[in-house]
Enzyme design. Structure first.
Site, mmCIF file in Angstrom:
data_model
loop_
_atom_site.group_PDB
_atom_site.id
_atom_site.type_symbol
_atom_site.label_atom_id
_atom_site.label_comp_id
_atom_site.label_asym_id
_atom_site.label_seq_id
_atom_site.Cartn_x
_atom_site.Cartn_y
_atom_site.Cartn_z
ATOM 1 N N CYS A 116 0.823 -1.222 0.000
ATOM 2 C CA CYS A 116 0.000 0.000 0.000
ATOM 3 C C CYS A 116 0.852 1.265 0.000
ATOM 4 C CB CYS A 116 -0.928 0.010 1.208
ATOM 5 S SG CYS A 116 -2.122 -1.324 1.162
ATOM 6 N N HIS A 256 -3.891 7.208 3.412
ATOM 7 C CA HIS A 256 -4.207 5.924 2.771
ATOM 8 C C HIS A 256 -5.622 5.515 3.177
ATOM 9 C CE1 HIS A 256 -3.934 1.928 1.299
ATOM 10 N NE2 HIS A 256 -3.781 1.346 2.476
ATOM 11 N N ASN A 286 -10.066 -0.161 -0.421
ATOM 12 C CA ASN A 286 -8.604 -0.064 -0.362
ATOM 13 C C ASN A 286 -8.027 -0.546 -1.694
ATOM 14 O OD1 ASN A 286 -5.880 -0.316 0.118
ATOM 15 N ND2 ASN A 286 -6.086 -1.409 2.069
#
Ligand code: UT7
Length: 334
Positions: A116, A256, A286
């Site tokens: 990520c 994020h 996500n």
């Protein structure tokens, strides 16, 4: 000699058309819209459908939009850095496929695999190429087909992830704009909490790895959650402090997008008011390395970014790898 800074001069993006809703997920596993909304904050996510399509398909769409928006010719691009942990193949690099399919012939390219955190790591790398004076135009593209690695029989992970891509053009400037600071960390002791166990060199694909469902994302949610809140808050506070930034100086905090509760907890710890926090997790889930550039893409399209805006980007992912970046935005979005 004047200091060269690396500045983002355009953003492109792409998300697939197919929308996987919580309602549809609740027909696949034992879950509800209410649980997903209260525990994660995701309403829907995009899924790439279609035989033979991978991360490069979406990355190419994002890069083509970026080139069209900026008016830069493919021949001017000197490097393509692709942030992905869902590369089309183990090799060659997805960057090579994206460059080829976007008509970029004069560039070198490679993938950055930092889960990520991939976009910030790739962006930091690109910024260093520019700041060195050696390169003038670098594309950073994040592309993730998370749906290829999600076990849609596991209710603990399948609501979380979505597919997408976004790309930025990084150029040089001598103005006080662009990437002014970055802080990146890795702590490999976190590797056991979040990983894709098989398909690499330790457990190459075999009947056994398939039977044991080892080609799907494995996550210990609570351990990841705790570390994400602590590390994203700490690194974001540290980068603000060492650049003498207070909440008042910030135009946007862009975190994020993994869990709305993580975003809220980090923003609270940092004392950043909610109206300065970019949130779009409800629409896309996500998308791993893509969450931050997809945020920038949306904000650019919505004309929310102005030249000189102070942005803090913050991320956390498998590795564990995390970090924050201070960007002074380079142009009025139009
Ligand atoms: O981008 C990389 C970083 N990743 C992250 O940041 C993810 C971090 N972790 C998280 O976001 C959260 O830990 C999750 C969303 C993954 C899980 O939320 P949680 O609040 O930590 O739930 P939990 O795993 O502790 O589970 C609580 C309960 C369990 O039931 P029992 O044992 O209490 O009866 C689970 O079985 O919720 C149950 N549960 C569900 N129930 C309905 C887990 N998933 C679901 C579901 N629907 N989808």
């Amino acid at each position: 000699m004047e200091k060269i800074n690396a500045v983002i001069t355009g953003v492109g993006g792409y998300v697939p058309d197919y929308i996987l809703t919580n309602q549809e997920l609740s027909t696949m596993v034992d879950t509800t819209d209410e649980w997903i909304m209260t525990r994660i904050g995701i309403k829907e996510r995009r899924i790439l459908k279609g035989e033979g399509l991978g991360a490069s398909y979406m990355g190419t769409k994002a890069v083509k939009e970026l080139l069209q928006k900026t008016g830069v010719k493919p021949s001017e691009i000197e490097a393509v850095i692709c942030a992905t942990s869902t590369s089309d193949h183990v090799f060659p690099a997805t960057a090579a496929l994206i460059a080829e399919n976007s008509g970029i012939k004069n560039a070198f390219g490679y993938d950055v695999q930092a889960a990520c955190a991939g976009f910030l790591v790739a962006m930091y790398t690109a910024a260093n190429y520019i700041e060195s004076g050696r390169h003038k135009k670098v594309i950073v593209v994040a592309a993730e087909k998370m749906s290829a690695m999600v076990d849609y029989t596991d209710r603990a992970t399948c609501p979380l992830f979505g597919d997408g891509a976004a790309a930025v053009l990084v150029e040089s400037t001598t103005e006080n704009l662009g990437m002014l600071d970055a802080l990146l960390h890795t702590d490999g002791s976190g590797a056991c909490h979040l990983q894709l166990p098989a398909g690499g060199s330790v457990f190459p694909a075999s009947h056994e790895t398939v039977d044991k469902r080892m080609h799907y994302i494995y996550q210990e949610g609570q351990a990841v959650f705790k570390n994400a809140v602590r590390d994203m808050s700490d690194v974001s506070e540290e980068i603000m402090k060492r650049n003498n930034l207070t909440e008042n100086d910030l135009a946007w905090f862009i975190p994020h997008q993994a869990n709305l509760r993580i975003i809220d907890a980090v923003a609270n710890r940092m004392n950043v008011s909610k109206d300065k926090v970019k949130i779009n997790i409800e629409k896309y889930g996500n998308t791993s390395a893509c969450t931050l550039p997809i945020c920038l893409w949306e904000m650019d399209n919505d004309k929310q970014l102005k030249k000189g805006d102070n942005l803090i980007l913050s991320t956390f992912g498998a590795g564990f790898t995390w970090g924050a970046m201070y960007l002074k935005w380079g142009y009025d979005s139009k």
